[in-house]
Structures are given as C-alpha cells and as structure tokens.
Design a protein around this motif. Structure first.
Motif, PDB file in Angstrom:
ATOM      1  N   GLU A  41       0.753  -1.236   0.247  1.00 40.42           N
ATOM      2  CA  GLU A  41      -0.044  -0.054  -0.130  1.00 40.42           C
ATOM      3  C   GLU A  41       0.787   1.260   0.011  1.00 40.42           C
ATOM      4  O   GLU A  41       2.005   1.154   0.494  1.00 40.42           O
ATOM      5  N   ARG A  42       0.205   2.326  -0.368  1.00 38.92           N
ATOM      6  CA  ARG A  42       1.131   3.444  -0.702  1.00 38.92           C
ATOM      7  C   ARG A  42       1.000   3.999   1.013  1.00 38.92           C
ATOM      8  O   ARG A  42       0.186   3.933   1.889  1.00 38.92           O
ATOM      9  N   GLU A  43       2.431   4.540   1.333  1.00 43.61           N
ATOM     10  CA  GLU A  43       2.575   4.901   2.808  1.00 43.61           C
ATOM     11  C   GLU A  43       3.197   6.510   2.791  1.00 43.61           C
ATOM     12  O   GLU A  43       3.878   6.674   1.886  1.00 43.61           O
ATOM     13  N   GLY A  44       2.962   6.952   3.845  1.00 43.86           N
ATOM     14  CA  GLY A  44       3.389   8.417   4.140  1.00 43.86           C
ATOM     15  C   GLY A  44       5.030   8.206   4.401  1.00 43.86           C
ATOM     16  O   GLY A  44       5.400   7.532   5.176  1.00 43.86           O
ATOM     17  N   VAL A  45       5.743   9.302   3.809  1.00 43.01           N
ATOM     18  CA  VAL A  45       7.070   9.278   4.222  1.00 43.01           C
ATOM     19  C   VAL A  45       7.633  10.487   4.912  1.00 43.01           C
ATOM     20  O   VAL A  45       8.022  10.535   5.884  1.00 43.01           O
ATOM     21  N   SER A  46       6.851  11.619   4.416  1.00 48.50           N
ATOM     22  CA  SER A  46       7.083  12.915   5.047  1.00 48.50           C
ATOM     23  C   SER A  46       6.305  13.864   4.749  1.00 48.50           C
ATOM     24  O   SER A  46       5.406  13.806   3.833  1.00 48.50           O
ATOM     25  N   CYS A  47       6.116  14.946   5.412  1.00 49.12           N
ATOM     26  CA  CYS A  47       5.231  16.386   5.013  1.00 49.12           C
ATOM     27  C   CYS A  47       5.856  17.527   5.543  1.00 49.12           C
ATOM     28  O   CYS A  47       6.756  17.529   6.370  1.00 49.12           O
ATOM     29  N   ILE A  48       5.424  18.547   4.977  1.00 50.69           N
ATOM     30  CA  ILE A  48       5.906  19.897   5.389  1.00 50.69           C
ATOM     31  C   ILE A  48       4.939  20.817   5.179  1.00 50.69           C
ATOM     32  O   ILE A  48       3.991  20.928   4.155  1.00 50.69           O
ATOM     33  N   THR A  49       4.690  21.821   6.139  1.00 49.79           N
ATOM     34  CA  THR A  49       3.751  22.846   6.091  1.00 49.79           C
ATOM     35  C   THR A  49       4.135  24.080   5.134  1.00 49.79           C
ATOM     36  O   THR A  49       5.195  24.170   4.550  1.00 49.79           O
ATOM     37  N   SER A  50       3.194  24.882   4.892  1.00 50.40           N
ATOM     38  CA  SER A  50       3.482  25.858   3.627  1.00 50.40           C
ATOM     39  C   SER A  50       4.618  26.794   4.369  1.00 50.40           C
ATOM     40  O   SER A  50       5.376  27.195   3.280  1.00 50.40           O
ATOM     41  N   SER A  51       4.677  27.241   5.453  1.00 49.04           N
ATOM     42  CA  SER A  51       5.910  27.968   5.802  1.00 49.04           C
ATOM     43  C   SER A  51       7.305  27.174   5.964  1.00 49.04           C
ATOM     44  O   SER A  51       8.475  27.898   6.003  1.00 49.04           O
ATOM     45  N   GLY A  52       7.321  25.699   6.163  1.00 45.71           N
ATOM     46  CA  GLY A  52       8.238  25.012   6.198  1.00 45.71           C
ATOM     47  C   GLY A  52       8.586  24.763   7.636  1.00 45.71           C
ATOM     48  O   GLY A  52       9.660  24.184   8.238  1.00 45.71           O
ATOM     49  N   SER A  53       7.796  25.359   8.561  1.00 49.38           N
ATOM     50  CA  SER A  53       8.198  25.420  10.100  1.00 49.38           C
ATOM     51  C   SER A  53       7.940  24.169  10.697  1.00 49.38           C
ATOM     52  O   SER A  53       8.532  23.933  12.034  1.00 49.38           O
ATOM     53  N   SER A  54       6.989  23.584   9.965  1.00 49.02           N
ATOM     54  CA  SER A  54       6.828  21.909  10.799  1.00 49.02           C
ATOM     55  C   SER A  54       6.996  21.003   9.699  1.00 49.02           C
ATOM     56  O   SER A  54       6.418  21.080   8.648  1.00 49.02           O
ATOM     57  N   THR A  55       7.674  19.811  10.084  1.00 49.46           N
ATOM     58  CA  THR A  55       7.875  18.695   9.200  1.00 49.46           C
ATOM     59  C   THR A  55       7.305  17.471  10.055  1.00 49.46           C
ATOM     60  O   THR A  55       7.364  17.332  11.253  1.00 49.46           O
ATOM     61  N   ASP A  56       7.346  16.341   9.321  1.00 45.81           N
ATOM     62  CA  ASP A  56       6.971  15.067  10.204  1.00 45.81           C
ATOM     63  C   ASP A  56       7.705  14.119   9.022  1.00 45.81           C
ATOM     64  O   ASP A  56       7.658  14.180   7.940  1.00 45.81           O
ATOM     65  N   PHE A  57       7.886  12.786   9.581  1.00 48.23           N
ATOM     66  CA  PHE A  57       8.626  12.005   9.127  1.00 48.23           C
ATOM     67  C   PHE A  57       8.238  10.404   9.542  1.00 48.23           C
ATOM     68  O   PHE A  57       7.942  10.241  10.846  1.00 48.23           O
ATOM     69  N   ALA A  58       8.141   9.474   8.552  1.00 46.05           N
ATOM     70  CA  ALA A  58       7.859   8.179   9.112  1.00 46.05           C
ATOM     71  C   ALA A  58       8.874   7.639   9.918  1.00 46.05           C
ATOM     72  O   ALA A  58      10.114   7.902   9.687  1.00 46.05           O
ATOM     73  N   LYS A  62      13.306   8.600   9.670  1.00 42.32           N
ATOM     74  CA  LYS A  62      13.824   9.630  10.528  1.00 42.32           C
ATOM     75  C   LYS A  62      15.331   9.491  10.526  1.00 42.32           C
ATOM     76  O   LYS A  62      15.997   8.287  10.827  1.00 42.32           O
ATOM     77  N   GLY A  63      15.923  10.711  10.148  1.00 44.57           N
ATOM     78  CA  GLY A  63      17.360  10.843  10.533  1.00 44.57           C
ATOM     79  C   GLY A  63      18.133  10.578   9.404  1.00 44.57           C
ATOM     80  O   GLY A  63      19.374  10.658   9.218  1.00 44.57           O
ATOM     81  N   ARG A  64      17.301  10.222   8.326  1.00 43.31           N
ATOM     82  CA  ARG A  64      18.004   9.717   6.843  1.00 43.31           C
ATOM     83  C   ARG A  64      17.393  10.886   5.804  1.00 43.31           C
ATOM     84  O   ARG A  64      18.139  11.115   5.078  1.00 43.31           O
ATOM     85  N   PHE A  65      16.221  11.159   6.085  1.00 42.48           N
ATOM     86  CA  PHE A  65      15.300  11.890   4.899  1.00 42.48           C
ATOM     87  C   PHE A  65      15.344  13.321   5.727  1.00 42.48           C
ATOM     88  O   PHE A  65      15.200  13.629   6.807  1.00 42.48           O
ATOM     89  N   ILE A  66      15.387  14.488   4.728  1.00 39.90           N
ATOM     90  CA  ILE A  66      15.116  15.772   4.867  1.00 39.90           C
ATOM     91  C   ILE A  66      14.252  16.141   4.067  1.00 39.90           C
ATOM     92  O   ILE A  66      14.366  16.084   2.939  1.00 39.90           O
ATOM     93  N   VAL A  67      13.226  17.010   4.630  1.00 37.57           N
ATOM     94  CA  VAL A  67      12.265  17.563   3.461  1.00 37.57           C
ATOM     95  C   VAL A  67      12.436  19.291   3.625  1.00 37.57           C
ATOM     96  O   VAL A  67      12.660  19.577   4.530  1.00 37.57           O
ATOM     97  N   SER A  68      12.275  20.026   2.752  1.00 39.80           N
ATOM     98  CA  SER A  68      12.694  21.483   2.527  1.00 39.80           C
ATOM     99  C   SER A  68      11.564  21.815   1.463  1.00 39.80           C
ATOM    100  O   SER A  68      11.187  21.229   0.575  1.00 39.80           O
TER     101      SER A  68
END
Length: 122
Positions: A41-58, A62-68
């Motif tokens: 199934e498709r799974e969530g990896v990461s997300c980022i809010t509009s300002s970039g101030s909040s992110t989340d990771f599976a 974590k510790g390997r991927f960076i979102v910007s």
C-alpha cells in the motif's frame, strides 16, 4: 487545477543519496511525500507545512531523510540519505490547498503527482 511534477528519482547503491523535487504549478499549503512499493500500500514518508516550520517523518526514514521547500519556486525537496533497498518504491508528492498542518494521511491531500521511481540496489 494544481499540477505537481516529481523528478530526481533513479538507481542508487545502498548507502547512497538522492534528492527528489516536487514542482507545483501554483500555490500550495502542506506538501506530503508518499511511496508505494510493488505489492504494498502507499505509505506516508514525510510532509512539510506551507511555511516550512513544521515537518513530519515516518519512523523508517527519520534521521535519513530531510524535507524542505522553496516557496519562491513552488518546489519541495526530499533529500534522501543512507538509502536502503527497502526504500525502493515509486515516490509521489501530494499537496493540499485547503488544509493547514501536515499529516501522512493520504486523504489530507487534494492533488497528486505522477510519481518517480527510486531503486536502491547494488
């Protein structure tokens, strides 16, 4: 209608890095990254809010991927480091123009890109 285009996928050896880009045709609020491996199934990896101030990771990334994101370019990036064979999948970005905050829930997002293949193999 908002269009999203992913790029940057490819073949990389274990331990290597790739940077995915998600270019949007217009304004977006949160952007999510998802992946789908064959038979899974498709799974969530990461997300980022509009300002970039909040992110989340599976937990698995974590510790390997960076979102910007670069809002001047309407582009979000997923820097993937120390890649493992289990990261092999088609990666998709998705956007919402209506909801604040980010979450790995598929239903949160309104628009989806076509996906880019990431293969981690020696």
């Amino acid at each position: 209608q908002l269009q999203l285009v992913e790029s940057g996928g490819g073949l990389v050896q274990p331990g290597g890095s790739l940077r995915l880009s998600c270019a949007a045709s217009g304004f977006t609020l949160s952007i999510g990254w998802f992946r789908q491996a064959p038979g899974k199934e498709r799974e969530g990896v990461s997300c980022i809010t509009s300002s970039g101030s909040s992110t989340d990771f599976a937990d698995s990334v974590k510790g390997r991927f960076i979102v910007s994101r670069d809002n001047a370019k309407n582009t979000v990036y997923l820097q993937m480091n120390n890649l493992k064979p289990e990261d092999t999948a088609v990666y998709y970005c998705a956007a919402t123009t209506r909801r604040l905050g980010c979450t790995p829930a598929l239903a949160w997002y309104d628009s989806w890109g076509q996906g880019t293949q990431v293969t981690v193999s020696s």
